[in-house]
Each structure stands twice: as C-alpha cells, then as structure tokens.
Design a protein around this motif. Structure first.
Motif, PDB file in Angstrom:
ATOM      1  N   GLY A 174      63.511 -39.267 -32.346  1.00 32.04           N
ATOM      2  CA  GLY A 174      64.533 -39.290 -31.312  1.00 32.04           C
ATOM      3  C   GLY A 174      63.782 -37.381 -30.220  1.00 32.04           C
ATOM      4  O   GLY A 174      64.501 -37.537 -28.908  1.00 32.04           O
ATOM      5  N   ALA A 175      64.030 -36.817 -31.397  1.00 31.94           N
ATOM      6  CA  ALA A 175      63.298 -35.590 -30.740  1.00 31.94           C
ATOM      7  C   ALA A 175      62.660 -35.262 -29.152  1.00 31.94           C
ATOM      8  O   ALA A 175      62.546 -34.680 -28.607  1.00 31.94           O
ATOM      9  N   GLN A 185      64.375 -43.021 -26.190  1.00 34.19           N
ATOM     10  CA  GLN A 185      65.676 -43.399 -26.700  1.00 34.19           C
ATOM     11  C   GLN A 185      65.677 -44.254 -28.424  1.00 34.19           C
ATOM     12  O   GLN A 185      64.844 -45.268 -27.789  1.00 34.19           O
ATOM     13  N   GLU A 212      58.206 -26.781 -34.043  1.00 31.89           N
ATOM     14  CA  GLU A 212      57.887 -28.561 -33.026  1.00 31.89           C
ATOM     15  C   GLU A 212      57.199 -28.141 -32.665  1.00 31.89           C
ATOM     16  O   GLU A 212      57.726 -27.379 -31.478  1.00 31.89           O
ATOM     17  N   ASP A 233      63.431 -37.798 -17.416  1.00 37.49           N
ATOM     18  CA  ASP A 233      63.588 -36.979 -17.255  1.00 37.49           C
ATOM     19  C   ASP A 233      63.433 -35.694 -18.358  1.00 37.49           C
ATOM     20  O   ASP A 233      63.014 -34.310 -17.948  1.00 37.49           O
ATOM     21  N   TYR A 234      63.741 -36.395 -19.322  1.00 40.65           N
ATOM     22  CA  TYR A 234      63.599 -35.443 -20.966  1.00 40.65           C
ATOM     23  C   TYR A 234      61.601 -35.265 -20.955  1.00 40.65           C
ATOM     24  O   TYR A 234      61.586 -34.314 -21.313  1.00 40.65           O
ATOM     25  N   GLY A 269      62.485 -36.929 -27.094  1.00 38.62           N
ATOM     26  CA  GLY A 269      63.976 -38.143 -26.097  1.00 38.62           C
ATOM     27  C   GLY A 269      63.698 -39.011 -25.696  1.00 38.62           C
ATOM     28  O   GLY A 269      64.629 -39.790 -24.658  1.00 38.62           O
ATOM     29  N   HIS A 320      64.140 -45.090 -19.959  1.00 39.00           N
ATOM     30  CA  HIS A 320      65.735 -44.849 -19.191  1.00 39.00           C
ATOM     31  C   HIS A 320      65.664 -43.807 -18.684  1.00 39.00           C
ATOM     32  O   HIS A 320      64.884 -42.779 -19.134  1.00 39.00           O
ATOM     33  N   GLU A 345      58.767 -33.168 -18.535  1.00 36.25           N
ATOM     34  CA  GLU A 345      59.116 -31.610 -19.273  1.00 36.25           C
ATOM     35  C   GLU A 345      58.107 -31.094 -20.256  1.00 36.25           C
ATOM     36  O   GLU A 345      57.484 -30.292 -20.272  1.00 36.25           O
ATOM     37  N   PHE A 346      57.590 -31.918 -21.177  1.00 39.76           N
ATOM     38  CA  PHE A 346      56.253 -31.787 -22.295  1.00 39.76           C
ATOM     39  C   PHE A 346      55.363 -32.180 -21.312  1.00 39.76           C
ATOM     40  O   PHE A 346      54.238 -32.474 -22.221  1.00 39.76           O
ATOM     41  N   LEU A 390      67.064 -41.278 -18.034  1.00 38.65           N
ATOM     42  CA  LEU A 390      66.862 -40.417 -18.564  1.00 38.65           C
ATOM     43  C   LEU A 390      66.019 -39.655 -19.954  1.00 38.65           C
ATOM     44  O   LEU A 390      65.626 -38.584 -19.763  1.00 38.65           O
TER      45      LEU A 390
END
Lengths: 293, 293
Positions: free
Chosen positions: B118-119, B123, B232, B269-270, B121, B264, B273-274, B266
């Motif tokens: 879950g890290a 769900q 990580e 968005d999360y 991002g 989703h 970044e990677f 979210l």
C-alpha cells in the motif's frame, strides 16, 4: 518529518520497536481513531508511551489536516494508525497534503487485517479483492459489495469482508440541530454481516448459489474476532450458521471470510477445526468445494 | 507453546514489542530463512535479541519439523518468520503438525508485503489475487501466473507479483552427485520479472493488450524495492520501461504491481511521483486508465 506509524491490531505491545522509538521522540503524537480501533483505551497507550496522545477523528483529519501537519517541516510529528498505515485511503490523502507542503514522510508498516486474516488457515494467495460491509438502515442498503463478491467467486477466490464501525456518529436529529452529541460506538458483528448478506442475496440473486445467485445459506465462511489479539477467535460454518455465531465469537472487532471454491487441502484441515458443526462442514465441503478449481 | 513470530520486512527493529518479549524468553529460537529474508544478517539479530538463533532451512522445516517442535508441550519455542507468520503455506503446515502433537500455538502478526505494498499509493481494495514469479530457465518457463493476472485484469484489479528468491540452492551437478555445495543466493529483480512477463505475453498472448493479450509493453506498473525499509524505493512506468529499472531500484528484495484499469484519482496523484518519465506516464494513464471502471 511526518511519520505514519502502524500500531498493529490488538494492544499497546503490537507496535514495533522502530515505531515505539519514533513515538517516544516525536514532538506531537496523533492517534487516528475512526477507521479502526485497538482493543485498548487511549489512556493505556499514553501510559505505555509515557506521553500525551491526541485523538484525530474524521473531522480533524479531513478538514483540519494542516493542524496535524503544522511545522512538520522542522519537527517530527507521529500519526498513529491501527493496523498498517496504508489500510485506509485517508492516510494516502494526508501524505499527499504533506508532499504539497514539502514535508518529508516515512511510514512504519505493521500487521493489517488483510494479511493477519491468514491466521484462519486460508491461504492469502487465494483471496480476491477485499470488500466492506456497512450497517444497513431501513432505507439504505448499499449492495456494491455484492458485485465484487461475485467477481471473486466467479474465479474461485475467497473474499475478506471488513465490517463497519461507527465511532463518534451523530443521530440525524442531533446532526440537523447542530448538536455535537455523539452516539455510543457500534461495531458490526459477523452475525449481522451474514444476515445482511443473505438479505441482499434474497433481493438481488435468484434464491442463492447455483440458481443465478452469488452465494447462499449453505455457502461456507469463517467468522473472525479480535484477530492477532490474545483472545482471537474463529468460527467456521455456513452463512446461515454464522448468523447465530456472535455469542461464541465475543466482542469486537469482527471480520468475515466467504470461501471461494478454489481451495487447498491444507485449508480444509485447518479451518474445519473451527467448525460450528463438523458434520455439516464436511458434507458441504465435499459437495461444493473439494477438488474444485 | 509454539510461537510463530512475524519479524516484519526490513531490519531487527521491525519486530513488535510482544514478539521481542517472546523471543527473549523462549527456550529455542528458529529463523525461517527460505521463503523471504530480512535486510540484515543473522548475527545482527542474535546480538539484538541477546541469544542464539537457529537457521531453519527448507529441509529442516519440511522434513525435520519434529526437531523444531521437540518438547514444545512443556517449553516455549519461537519460530521467527520474515513478514507475517501466515505469508507462506509452510507455516500453516507446521501449526497443523503442532496441533496433531497437542502443542498449543500462538502467532504474532506483523507487516507483510501483501499490505505494506500500500506504500506505493495503490489502494489495497483494488488488488486481486497475489501471484508469484519464479526464475525461468531455458526449458522451464512456468506461466500459471499469466492466467491469474488475466483474471485480475478482466475485473480491473491490480496484481501484486512476488518475486522468486533462491537461497541454499544446489546446482544440478552438485545435486546429482549428492554434494552439499550451495549456489550464492539470488533475488529476482523487477527488471527480470518484466522481461519474463513480456516473454510470456509474446508466447501466450497475441501481441499484447487490446489484441487478445493480458498486458503489453505499455501496461503501467510500479516496481518496489525494500518495502518498509529505510531505503525503500518505488519506480513507476510501463513494463518496457521497468525492464531497465534495476539500477534505480537498487538491491533486494523487489516486488512488482501491475496496474488494473479500475483506479482512483488519488492513486494517480500518488504513483506518478515515482514515474520514470512523467510525460509517458500521463499520456498512457489518460489513454488507458483514467475514468475506467
């Protein structure tokens, strides 16, 4: 730095060494207290940590998150989450807000019900998507879970069903009058969940499994209570049987696993130990599950 | 009592307070060391625990489990497992054997890759069944993962792919001559996994996604390294891009998530970044994922 620290599932000793170290030295410590709960009170945590813990309810996390993040560019803030920090969407949201404020974040993982449910003896590889069950009312019986359970069962997989908790909820009357008076907390039981599942099957399905439905009264399931805690308890049986299992299971939190047909012999051996009635369990297992792929 | 104690994912400080207490007072302590590994050596664990730790390899757990369970009716034996105790089938088996010897068992949950992922991002509710990827050889390319990924993708779900580790393996030559000489440990990387996935798609599918295949070079995925550890690292991109991501990701352990289309905002968005290349990520996201149900 914003630290999201997982607390695990049961009591104050389920935190990791790494997590406890952060809690002890952070400038402020918040406890997220609305998506799940520990089986111990805030006072016990405070005593164990040797410091104050600020309860972060839904309102605070969703509308006052800047208070939580205040000055976290310069100081350490710990945000404690029951289970694993990424169990609930809200926390992803908090990290995104921290990012937008250039606050670095670190998360400390811990046990989650999503993996701890392996203690039922059901193989985690055989689980499909996880669903949630909310408290039905007379007029509101959301059944989106039903289609997802169908998807899982179509491909033979188990479904973990997480059960609703209501903490700090207002009655409609108090809400409409703007009175900040809250109802006592409520935790859905395995029995209530099974009743609601059969109710939805009655409305949506055509009389249960094999007749166009997704599951039925004779579908096998495992009820779980206080997973990971010292008083952890499992009961396995048909959905019909589990409607009556609350007394055996005892206090919150409860979860339920509806079995898929794709099972392993080891799962059978393990889970039948928890059967309400071994004779019924064996008969249905043999008929509907054994050797299915 | 047989205690199965989860160690979490990264180093010696990921054990819980409850778990450490058991390790300190158990009569014998075993470390399961073939289904996963911590990022620290046995010596560091022994120093931290202040006691001897016996390495339990596959051979010992599968054929000499009675040694592990010896006298556990009367004394406490701790069996340490990286991640959560129920992550691997083997441990269910050990508990069943303990039961048959009337040895009581308790498990101490901890973080597992199944929830710690879950890290990324993504769900956890949007994940289907978890699959494993083994090292292919010239003549052995097991592709059972492919049908399971198809099942997940058909219903729009993400797939967590756990990557093979080879610890204490013998070469064919040494095995056939009965020489107990072992190869150096090997840990599959995200890059190797992506190459194998595209190889299987080339054999089984019909040219990738949209053409009868399950996924393709432009399918989006997230590579993860050392989840839950201080170093990580996540990298997101297409399967083609991730074939070349090993240098950025760094050392073991690696895992991969292949995205499902049911996403989703979210998550977007999360995860972006990677991204290896945000422009490519955004273009494919918009084309194949955004707004899909």
């Amino acid at each position: 730095m914003l630290y999201l620290v997982g607390l695990g599932l049961s009591d104050e000793t389920d935190i990791t060494i790494k997590g406890l170290d952060i809690v002890k030295r952070a400038s402020r410590v918040y406890l997220e207290a609305y998506t799940s709960i520990l089986l111990v009170d805030k006072e016990i945590l405070e005593k164990y940590y040797g410091r104050e813990v600020i309860i972060a309810d839904r309102e605070m996390v969703e509308s006052a998150s800047d208070d939580i993040l205040h000055d976290a560019q310069n100081i350490d803030v710990a945000f404690l989450v029951v289970g694993d920090p990424f169990g609930a969407t809200t926390h992803t949201d908090l990290i995104l807000r921290a990012r937008s404020l250039s606050i670095p974040t670190t998360s400390i993982p811990n046990a989650s019900i999503l993996s701890a449910i392996g203690a039922t003896g059901l193989q985690l590889y055989n689980f499909g998507q996880t669903v949630s069950m909310v408290f039905f009312t007379e007029t509101w019986k959301p059944a989106s879970f039903y289609d997802r359970v169908r998807e899982n069962r179509n491909i033979g997989l188990h479904t973990l069903i997480l059960l609703d908790i209501k903490v700090k909820e207002q009655s409609l009357e108090n809400m409409s009058r703007g009175r900040k008076v809250y109802e006592p907390p409520r935790y859905m039981t395995v029995g209530q969940c099974c009743v609601q599942m059969l109710e939805v099957e009655g409305m949506k399905g055509e009389g249960g499994e094999g007749l166009g439905g997704v599951y039925g009264e004779e579908s096998l399931a495992v009820g779980a209570a206080r997973v990971g805690g010292r008083t952890e308890k499992f009961v396995s049986g048909t959905l019909k049987q589990l409607c009556e299992s609350d007394e055996v299971l005892g206090g919150p939190l409860h979860s339920l696993v509806l079995l898929g047909r794709r099972t392993h012999e080891l799962e059978h051996d393990y889970v039948r130990e928890f059967a309400v009635d071994t004779e019924v369990w064996d008969r249905i297992w043999k008929r509907d599950y054994e050797g299915q792929t």
